[in-house]
Design a protein around this motif. Structure first.
Motif, PDB file in Angstrom:
ATOM      1  N   MET A 203       0.844  -1.173   0.000  1.00 55.44           N
ATOM      2  CA  MET A 203       0.000   0.000   0.000  1.00 55.44           C
ATOM      3  C   MET A 203       0.897   1.247   0.000  1.00 55.44           C
ATOM      4  SD  MET A 203      -2.662   0.930   2.961  1.00 55.44           S
ATOM      5  CE  MET A 203      -3.429   2.479   3.054  1.00 55.44           C
ATOM      6  N   ILE A 204       0.573   2.182  -0.823  1.00 55.53           N
ATOM      7  CA  ILE A 204       1.314   3.439  -0.902  1.00 55.53           C
ATOM      8  C   ILE A 204       0.670   4.448   0.042  1.00 55.53           C
ATOM      9  CG2 ILE A 204       2.006   5.348  -2.409  1.00 55.53           C
ATOM     10  CD1 ILE A 204       3.344   2.712  -3.138  1.00 55.53           C
ATOM     11  N   THR A 205       1.494   5.117   0.865  1.00 52.62           N
ATOM     12  CA  THR A 205       0.966   6.140   1.766  1.00 52.62           C
ATOM     13  C   THR A 205       1.699   7.463   1.540  1.00 52.62           C
ATOM     14  OG1 THR A 205       2.502   5.776   3.600  1.00 52.62           O
ATOM     15  CG2 THR A 205       0.537   4.372   3.524  1.00 52.62           C
ATOM     16  N   TYR A 206       1.117   8.519   2.039  1.00 55.13           N
ATOM     17  CA  TYR A 206       1.689   9.857   1.928  1.00 55.13           C
ATOM     18  C   TYR A 206       2.257  10.334   3.258  1.00 55.13           C
ATOM     19  CZ  TYR A 206      -0.950   9.722  -2.395  1.00 55.13           C
ATOM     20  OH  TYR A 206      -1.447   9.353  -3.612  1.00 55.13           O
ATOM     21  N   LYS A 207       2.566   9.416   4.166  1.00 57.47           N
ATOM     22  CA  LYS A 207       3.100   9.785   5.479  1.00 57.47           C
ATOM     23  C   LYS A 207       4.359  10.647   5.386  1.00 57.47           C
ATOM     24  CE  LYS A 207       1.107   5.898   7.958  1.00 57.47           C
ATOM     25  NZ  LYS A 207       1.380   4.631   8.667  1.00 57.47           N
ATOM     26  N   PRO A 208       5.299  10.320   4.476  1.00 57.08           N
ATOM     27  CA  PRO A 208       6.485  11.184   4.380  1.00 57.08           C
ATOM     28  C   PRO A 208       6.142  12.614   3.964  1.00 57.08           C
ATOM     29  CG  PRO A 208       6.895   9.083   3.295  1.00 57.08           C
ATOM     30  CD  PRO A 208       5.431   9.129   3.626  1.00 57.08           C
ATOM     31  N   LEU A 209       5.187  12.773   3.065  1.00 58.10           N
ATOM     32  CA  LEU A 209       4.774  14.109   2.628  1.00 58.10           C
ATOM     33  C   LEU A 209       4.168  14.889   3.780  1.00 58.10           C
ATOM     34  CD1 LEU A 209       4.242  16.306   0.530  1.00 58.10           C
ATOM     35  CD2 LEU A 209       2.104  15.131  -0.029  1.00 58.10           C
ATOM     36  N   ILE A 210       3.291  14.248   4.541  1.00 62.81           N
ATOM     37  CA  ILE A 210       2.650  14.923   5.665  1.00 62.81           C
ATOM     38  C   ILE A 210       3.703  15.381   6.670  1.00 62.81           C
ATOM     39  CG2 ILE A 210       0.973  14.664   7.535  1.00 62.81           C
ATOM     40  CD1 ILE A 210      -0.138  14.614   4.565  1.00 62.81           C
ATOM     41  N   LYS A 211       4.697  14.519   6.946  1.00 59.14           N
ATOM     42  CA  LYS A 211       5.782  14.876   7.867  1.00 59.14           C
ATOM     43  C   LYS A 211       6.609  16.026   7.305  1.00 59.14           C
ATOM     44  CE  LYS A 211       9.787  12.962  10.313  1.00 59.14           C
ATOM     45  NZ  LYS A 211      10.460  14.210  10.313  1.00 59.14           N
ATOM     46  N   LEU A 212       6.931  15.963   6.010  1.00 62.79           N
ATOM     47  CA  LEU A 212       7.703  17.011   5.361  1.00 62.79           C
ATOM     48  C   LEU A 212       6.996  18.357   5.451  1.00 62.79           C
ATOM     49  CD1 LEU A 212      10.206  17.675   3.500  1.00 62.79           C
ATOM     50  CD2 LEU A 212       8.657  17.287   1.584  1.00 62.79           C
ATOM     51  N   LEU A 213       5.705  18.363   5.150  1.00 64.73           N
ATOM     52  CA  LEU A 213       4.932  19.601   5.217  1.00 64.73           C
ATOM     53  C   LEU A 213       4.901  20.144   6.644  1.00 64.73           C
ATOM     54  CD1 LEU A 213       1.939  18.783   2.850  1.00 64.73           C
ATOM     55  CD2 LEU A 213       3.955  20.175   2.345  1.00 64.73           C
ATOM     56  N   LYS A 214       4.696  19.263   7.603  1.00 69.05           N
ATOM     57  CA  LYS A 214       4.654  19.673   9.012  1.00 69.05           C
ATOM     58  C   LYS A 214       5.996  20.268   9.432  1.00 69.05           C
ATOM     59  CE  LYS A 214       3.584  18.004  13.628  1.00 69.05           C
ATOM     60  NZ  LYS A 214       3.216  16.857  14.455  1.00 69.05           N
TER      61      LYS A 214
ATOM     62  N   GLN B 239      -7.120  21.790  -7.162  1.00 69.95           N
ATOM     63  CA  GLN B 239      -8.172  21.910  -6.168  1.00 69.95           C
ATOM     64  C   GLN B 239      -8.569  20.586  -5.517  1.00 69.95           C
ATOM     65  OE1 GLN B 239     -11.687  23.502  -7.969  1.00 69.95           O
ATOM     66  NE2 GLN B 239     -11.451  22.285  -9.822  1.00 69.95           N
ATOM     67  N   HIS B 240      -8.121  19.471  -6.081  1.00 69.64           N
ATOM     68  CA  HIS B 240      -8.484  18.162  -5.527  1.00 69.64           C
ATOM     69  C   HIS B 240      -7.353  17.512  -4.731  1.00 69.64           C
ATOM     70  CE1 HIS B 240     -12.103  18.394  -7.901  1.00 69.64           C
ATOM     71  NE2 HIS B 240     -11.385  18.598  -8.982  1.00 69.64           N
ATOM     72  N   LEU B 241      -6.206  18.160  -4.655  1.00 67.24           N
ATOM     73  CA  LEU B 241      -5.037  17.554  -4.018  1.00 67.24           C
ATOM     74  C   LEU B 241      -5.294  17.186  -2.559  1.00 67.24           C
ATOM     75  CD1 LEU B 241      -2.054  16.736  -4.318  1.00 67.24           C
ATOM     76  CD2 LEU B 241      -1.463  19.021  -3.498  1.00 67.24           C
ATOM     77  N   ARG B 242      -5.877  18.081  -1.793  1.00 70.68           N
ATOM     78  CA  ARG B 242      -6.123  17.832  -0.371  1.00 70.68           C
ATOM     79  C   ARG B 242      -7.007  16.615  -0.176  1.00 70.68           C
ATOM     80  NH1 ARG B 242     -10.228  18.900   2.749  1.00 70.68           N
ATOM     81  NH2 ARG B 242     -11.188  20.214   1.181  1.00 70.68           N
TER      82      ARG B 242
ATOM     83  N   ASN C  18      -7.604  11.112   1.522  1.00 67.48           N
ATOM     84  CA  ASN C  18      -8.313   9.846   1.325  1.00 67.48           C
ATOM     85  C   ASN C  18      -7.398   8.727   0.834  1.00 67.48           C
ATOM     86  OD1 ASN C  18     -10.864  10.775   2.136  1.00 67.48           O
ATOM     87  ND2 ASN C  18     -11.183  11.729   0.150  1.00 67.48           N
ATOM     88  N   GLY C  19      -6.108   9.015   0.734  1.00 66.10           N
ATOM     89  CA  GLY C  19      -5.154   7.987   0.311  1.00 66.10           C
ATOM     90  C   GLY C  19      -5.332   7.545  -1.129  1.00 66.10           C
ATOM     91  N   LYS C  20      -5.887   8.412  -1.953  1.00 62.87           N
ATOM     92  CA  LYS C  20      -6.074   8.082  -3.370  1.00 62.87           C
ATOM     93  C   LYS C  20      -4.759   8.254  -4.118  1.00 62.87           C
ATOM     94  CE  LYS C  20     -10.513   7.511  -2.951  1.00 62.87           C
ATOM     95  NZ  LYS C  20     -11.088   6.223  -2.973  1.00 62.87           N
ATOM     96  N   TYR C  21      -4.672   7.641  -5.275  1.00 67.23           N
ATOM     97  CA  TYR C  21      -3.452   7.695  -6.065  1.00 67.23           C
ATOM     98  C   TYR C  21      -3.303   9.026  -6.778  1.00 67.23           C
ATOM     99  CZ  TYR C  21      -3.126   2.755  -5.163  1.00 67.23           C
ATOM    100  OH  TYR C  21      -3.038   1.543  -4.542  1.00 67.23           O
ATOM    101  N   ILE C  22      -2.047   9.449  -6.936  1.00 67.65           N
ATOM    102  CA  ILE C  22      -1.742  10.652  -7.704  1.00 67.65           C
ATOM    103  C   ILE C  22      -0.993  10.222  -8.967  1.00 67.65           C
ATOM    104  CG2 ILE C  22      -1.683  12.209  -5.723  1.00 67.65           C
ATOM    105  CD1 ILE C  22       1.373  11.994  -5.738  1.00 67.65           C
ATOM    106  N   THR C  23      -0.993  11.061  -9.959  1.00 64.07           N
ATOM    107  CA  THR C  23      -0.297  10.753 -11.201  1.00 64.07           C
ATOM    108  C   THR C  23       1.203  10.985 -11.026  1.00 64.07           C
ATOM    109  OG1 THR C  23      -0.449  12.999 -12.066  1.00 64.07           O
ATOM    110  CG2 THR C  23      -2.298  11.507 -12.562  1.00 64.07           C
ATOM    111  N   LEU C  24       1.985  10.423 -11.931  1.00 67.06           N
ATOM    112  CA  LEU C  24       3.422  10.678 -11.906  1.00 67.06           C
ATOM    113  C   LEU C  24       3.708  12.149 -12.161  1.00 67.06           C
ATOM    114  CD1 LEU C  24       4.834   7.551 -13.759  1.00 67.06           C
ATOM    115  CD2 LEU C  24       4.966   8.081 -11.324  1.00 67.06           C
TER     116      LEU C  24
END
Length: 84
Positions: free
Chosen positions: A1-12, A28-31, A36-42
């Protein structure tokens, strides 16, 4: 499973909100996507790395979950003989 935990930590760590990042990226849909843990494009991943001046592993991480196919070994090694 891919998570965005590193991004959240980086932003914080940098004191940047997801709202501000969304505004800078004009996405406008990034947040909602990240929350929601949805996939982002490359392309989005590339833009995040460029804007935040970081690497891919600073944005996403892989968390090992249950394997769907049980018969496949965890590690498979393939030897490839490339033409010289």
């Amino acid at each position: 499973m891919i998570t965005y935990k590193p991004l959240i930590k980086l932003l914080k760590d940098r004191g940047v909100s997801i709202y501000k990042l969304q505004e800078v990226m004009k996405n406008q849909h990034l947040r909602v996507t990240l929350n929601n843990g949805k996939y982002i494009t490359l392309e989005t991943l590339d833009t995040l790395c460029r804007i935040l001046n970081c690497n891919v592993q600073d944005i996403i991480q892989y968390e090992n979950g249950e394997r769907v196919i049980k018969d496949i070994p965890a590690k498979v090694y393939v030897q490839v003989d490339w033409p010289k």
